[in-house]
Design a protein around this motif. Structure first.
Motif, mmCIF file in Angstrom:
data_model
loop_
_atom_site.group_PDB
_atom_site.id
_atom_site.type_symbol
_atom_site.label_atom_id
_atom_site.label_comp_id
_atom_site.label_asym_id
_atom_site.label_seq_id
_atom_site.Cartn_x
_atom_site.Cartn_y
_atom_site.Cartn_z
ATOM 1 N N THR A 162 0.821 -1.218 0.000
ATOM 2 C CA THR A 162 0.000 0.000 0.000
ATOM 3 C C THR A 162 0.854 1.266 0.000
ATOM 4 N N THR A 163 1.932 1.280 0.769
ATOM 5 C CA THR A 163 2.792 2.470 0.813
ATOM 6 C C THR A 163 3.435 2.722 -0.536
ATOM 7 N N LEU A 164 3.903 1.661 -1.191
ATOM 8 C CA LEU A 164 4.513 1.803 -2.510
ATOM 9 C C LEU A 164 3.506 2.335 -3.528
ATOM 10 N N LYS A 165 2.271 1.836 -3.477
ATOM 11 C CA LYS A 165 1.244 2.301 -4.405
ATOM 12 C C LYS A 165 0.896 3.765 -4.163
ATOM 13 N N ALA A 166 0.861 4.162 -2.893
ATOM 14 C CA ALA A 166 0.575 5.566 -2.574
ATOM 15 C C ALA A 166 1.671 6.479 -3.118
ATOM 16 N N LEU A 167 2.931 6.070 -2.970
ATOM 17 C CA LEU A 167 4.031 6.879 -3.497
ATOM 18 C C LEU A 167 3.959 6.981 -5.018
ATOM 19 N N GLU A 168 3.593 5.887 -5.689
ATOM 20 C CA GLU A 168 3.488 5.933 -7.142
ATOM 21 C C GLU A 168 2.383 6.878 -7.593
ATOM 22 N N LEU A 205 11.044 11.846 -9.605
ATOM 23 C CA LEU A 205 12.263 11.127 -9.224
ATOM 24 C C LEU A 205 12.923 11.767 -8.013
ATOM 25 N N LYS A 206 12.905 13.087 -7.980
ATOM 26 C CA LYS A 206 13.515 13.794 -6.850
ATOM 27 C C LYS A 206 12.762 13.507 -5.552
ATOM 28 N N GLU A 207 11.431 13.485 -5.631
ATOM 29 C CA GLU A 207 10.628 13.212 -4.435
ATOM 30 C C GLU A 207 10.848 11.784 -3.943
ATOM 31 N N VAL A 208 10.866 10.810 -4.866
ATOM 32 C CA VAL A 208 11.024 9.414 -4.459
ATOM 33 C C VAL A 208 12.400 9.182 -3.847
ATOM 34 N N ARG A 209 13.436 9.766 -4.423
ATOM 35 C CA ARG A 209 14.774 9.607 -3.844
ATOM 36 C C ARG A 209 14.822 10.155 -2.425
ATOM 37 N N ARG A 210 14.178 11.273 -2.194
ATOM 38 C CA ARG A 210 14.163 11.840 -0.835
ATOM 39 C C ARG A 210 13.433 10.917 0.134
ATOM 40 N N VAL A 211 12.312 10.325 -0.308
ATOM 41 C CA VAL A 211 11.557 9.421 0.555
ATOM 42 C C VAL A 211 12.372 8.170 0.872
ATOM 43 N N VAL A 212 13.023 7.599 -0.139
ATOM 44 C CA VAL A 212 13.783 6.356 0.054
ATOM 45 C C VAL A 212 14.984 6.588 0.961
ATOM 46 N N GLU A 213 15.720 7.656 0.730
ATOM 47 C CA GLU A 213 16.899 7.924 1.559
ATOM 48 C C GLU A 213 16.499 8.225 3.002
ATOM 49 N N ASP A 214 15.401 8.946 3.191
ATOM 50 C CA ASP A 214 14.938 9.209 4.555
ATOM 51 C C ASP A 214 14.447 7.932 5.224
ATOM 52 N N CYS A 215 13.839 7.034 4.454
ATOM 53 C CA CYS A 215 13.378 5.757 5.020
ATOM 54 C C CYS A 215 14.569 4.937 5.503
ATOM 55 N N MET A 216 15.644 4.919 4.735
ATOM 56 C CA MET A 216 16.844 4.211 5.172
ATOM 57 C C MET A 216 17.504 4.903 6.367
ATOM 58 N N ASP A 217 17.165 6.193 6.558
ATOM 59 C CA ASP A 217 17.673 6.942 7.709
ATOM 60 C C ASP A 217 16.688 6.910 8.874
ATOM 61 N N ILE A 276 13.333 7.319 8.909
ATOM 62 C CA ILE A 276 12.182 8.229 8.875
ATOM 63 C C ILE A 276 11.094 7.535 8.057
ATOM 64 N N HIS A 277 9.986 7.229 8.664
ATOM 65 C CA HIS A 277 8.955 6.406 8.027
ATOM 66 C C HIS A 277 8.366 7.125 6.807
ATOM 67 N N PRO A 278 8.116 6.403 5.714
ATOM 68 C CA PRO A 278 7.560 7.041 4.505
ATOM 69 C C PRO A 278 6.185 7.647 4.702
ATOM 70 N N ILE A 279 5.464 7.259 5.739
ATOM 71 C CA ILE A 279 4.111 7.790 5.923
ATOM 72 C C ILE A 279 4.126 9.296 6.138
ATOM 73 N N TYR A 280 5.214 9.821 6.731
ATOM 74 C CA TYR A 280 5.313 11.277 6.916
ATOM 75 C C TYR A 280 5.389 11.988 5.568
ATOM 76 N N HIS A 281 6.153 11.428 4.634
ATOM 77 C CA HIS A 281 6.252 12.032 3.307
ATOM 78 C C HIS A 281 4.950 11.844 2.533
ATOM 79 N N VAL A 282 4.258 10.729 2.743
ATOM 80 C CA VAL A 282 2.975 10.522 2.070
ATOM 81 C C VAL A 282 1.980 11.597 2.495
ATOM 82 N N LYS A 283 1.944 11.907 3.784
ATOM 83 C CA LYS A 283 1.055 12.966 4.264
ATOM 84 C C LYS A 283 1.416 14.311 3.639
ATOM 85 N N GLU A 284 2.707 14.589 3.570
ATOM 86 C CA GLU A 284 3.148 15.856 2.992
ATOM 87 C C GLU A 284 2.782 15.947 1.515
#
Length: 650
Positions: free
Chosen positions: A461-467, A490-502, A504-512
């Protein structure tokens, strides 16, 4: 020629603090500068100063050579219209329109090819799309809301034609010293601080203004969609010191070594001294003091000291002047064979990529589709199943120089398990790809697997929301994340992925991203700065500091000159207990026995806890004695007892 949109409310003025201001602008928090003859004189001096500073421009010194020869020009914030009048008289065939909120400084004798209009720059521009070849804008920082700048630049891009340019010039109201003697400019620093604070508190409609927006112009122009951005920074002296040269911005540690007298620099400094002294007197007064007629003694003292510091020849004060340019480019047109005027390539270019063993069967079946798609671009491709290798190279039929780069991205995506129907879309000029390597971002493998799973989410579900929110295609495979789509996505997805590895849960970026999508639907907020609407999540990190040992015995011990005895090591304790001399198997049996005893003890504690729920509560003795008696009988017994006591007393 009359001014379009002029209303009686725009002509009303009021006197405050010894200067004349436009009542409408003051009430709405728009233009806080005076509208008297002194202001017109200073604007004329600034116009002449800019023509001297940018001596590398064409002979007319009105705009950069990048602009070319525009035929229809918009002067945004014309002020006293010196620039617009000079540009109109230079070429009578050019059509020029000026827009501003203040009509008081406009001259009466205007050329026939110049049309002025009254409008609020904080609102939508009253011009049609693709109307102008060039937009000129300068010194608008005190009149535009800080949050309006992104929308203002988007409006300028809307009215520009494809291939048109915008030129923005702004002061940075921070005074510096060329010989590192900024300690002599304390009053100028206080004045700048007061000015910035005043603009922050009087923004329109409810935000702040900024005195130094020059550094942000490049970023805002890029966000608005301008291309081929260029910036020029000049360090303009504030008095007639002539040691050195007027140069572009230099590193912080730059110190002039060759002292060369420059009469042009001295002339610029003397003119700028007149300008800056008047700006210190006028531009900050209303924003700081408001409508108060009695200016505080402290602010008067700061102003007088600041004007004196401007003329310190030994300190060599200067102020930076920023100029930014941006071009409006149209959509990318398809590159056709007739567009290649140079013919075939002189040398062959090729790229190769290895693929894993499990992809061999799929690639073998789908390779005809890849070959057919690349043949249209004149690219040859080979699939080597023995070495597990894919290769693409140019041929004599290749006409597009970027085709080989798209083919390289195609085989790279196929090696990362992207389906061939999706990977072929990379050949479109509007589609780009990004392969994000995530394994090196997290050392621990278990933690890496857990955080990679967060990108997918439950049931994807998270992957589909990001797409959906970024308009991209995302594939998480092994140690990489493959992304296809537009450059912004591409810029947004890279920021989400790098923050997730750091962590930071992707749900915060999904809300934004969801909030941004809703804001983009509102025409009033579409081109505004959304920073105030976005949530700001604070990252909470647990302290990794070791907790100190708890000291239970805090009694004061008698003093002794000898140090405390050395703590026994693990080996010493094993020798005392005899464990040291045991064989390996005996040690293992002892450890096993110790673990069994601990388990038994824990099991007993858990059984006791469970048994507590089945222990009945204790009843009071009074309830036990009177539980079988009837309430009426208890009353009669109490009455008889009282009668017996009274008979005994008699």
């Amino acid at each position: 020629m009359s001014i379009i949109g002029l209303h009686p409310r725009h002509q009303k003025t009021e006197n405050a603090l010894g200067r004349r201001f436009q009542t409408y602008s003051i009430n709405q928090g728009l233009n806080l500068s005076p509208v008297d003859e002194q202001e017109a004189f200073i604007q004329r001096q600034q116009h002449l100063l800019l023509k001297e500073v940018w001596n590398d421009w064409p002979e007319h010194r009105l705009y950069s050579a990048l602009v070319g020869e525009p035929r229809r020009i918009l002067d945004s914030g014309f002020g006293n219209a010196d620039w617009a009048v000079e540009a109109a008289r230079r070429d009578p065939t050019v059509r020029i329109e000026g827009v501003d909120i203040v009509p008081h400084l406009a001259p009466d004798d205007r050329p026939s090819n110049l049309q002025l209009r009254i409008a609020d720059l904080n609102e939508i521009m009253p011009f049609e799309d693709n109307s102008f070849d060039f937009v000129h804008s300068r010194f608008l920082a005190p009149g535009l809301n800080w949050f309006r700048w992104p929308g203002y630049l988007s409006e300028m891009r809307r009215v520009l034609r494809i291939g048109g340019w915008i030129q923005i010039i702004e002061w940075e109201f921070i005074f510096r010293s060329a010989n590192d003697r900024s300690d002599k400019l304390t009053a100028l620093e206080e004045w700048s601080s007061e000015y910035q604070g005043g603009l922050t508190n009087c923004g329109y409609p409810d935000g702040k203004k900024g005195s130094s927006i020059a550094q942000m112009c490049g970023s805002w122009m890029r966000t608005a969609g301008f291309e081929q951005l260029q910036t020029s920074v000049k360090e303009v002296p504030t008095c007639g010191w002539s040691t050195g040269i007027l140069h572009h911005i230099a590193p912080a540690a730059w110190v002039p070594t060759d002292i060369v007298p420059d009469p042009r620099l001295k002339r610029i400094g003397e003119r700028n001294l007149v300008i800056m002294r008047d700006l210190i007197d006028s531009v900050a007064v209303f924003s700081v003091m408001g409508r108060e007629q009695a200016v505080s003694d402290r602010f008067l003292r700061i102003k007088e000291q600041a004007k004196e510091e401007l003329a310190q020849l030994d300190v060599q004060p200067y102020i930076r002047l920023y100029a930014c340019w941006g071009r409006k480019d149209g959509p990318i047109e398809e590159f056709k064979p007739e567009d290649n005027k140079g013919g075939t390539f002189a040398e062959e270019s090729s790229f190769a990529c290895l693929f894993p063993k499990y992809r061999e069967l799929y690639l073998k079946q789908s390779w005809p589709l890849v070959t057919k798609a690349l043949e249209k671009r004149g690219i040859a491709c080979t699939l080597d199943l023995v070495e597990g290798r894919m290769e693409v190279k140019t041929t004599r039929k290749t006409f597009d120089p970027s085709a080989i780069l798209d083919a390289r991205d195609l085989i790279k995506l196929l090696a990362r398990s992207v389906p061939v129907q999706q990977a072929i879309k990379i050949l479109d000029d509007q589609t780009a790809c990004d392969v994000i390597k995530i394994r090196s971002l997290v050392r621990n493998k278990e933690r890496f697997v857990k955080r990679r799973q967060r990108i997918l989410g439950p049931n994807g579900t998270t992957l589909k929301a990001l797409e959906l929110l970024t308009g991209t295609y995302i594939l998480v495979q092994g140690n990489t994340v493959s992304v296809m789509g537009g450059y912004k996505g591409l810029k947004e997805v890279r920021r989400v992925v790098e923050d997730c590895m750091d962590n930071i849960h992707p749900i915060y970026h999904v809300k934004e991203l969801m909030i941004k999508r809703e804001l983009a639907k509102d025409p009033n907020l579409k081109n505004e700065n959304w920073e105030r609407f976005l949530p700001h999540f604070k990252r909470r990190t647990l302290s990794k500091r070791r907790t100190p040992f708890k000291v239970t015995d805090k009694s004061k011990k008698p003093y002794t000159p000898f140090p405390p005895p050395q703590e026994k090591s693990k080996v010493d304790l094993q020798i005392e207990s005899g464990e040291y001399f045991l064989a390996k198997q005996a040690k293992e049996r002892a450890k096993q026995q110790e673990r069994v005893e601990k388990q038994k003890k824990k099991q007993q504690e858990r059984e006791q806890e469970r048994a507590q729920a089945f222990v009945p509560p204790r009843e009071s003795q009074a309830n036990k004695r009177g539980s079988t008696d009837d309430p009426g009988e208890q009353k009669s017994k109490k009455k008889k007892t009282k009668e017996g006591v009274s008979a005994d007393d008699d």
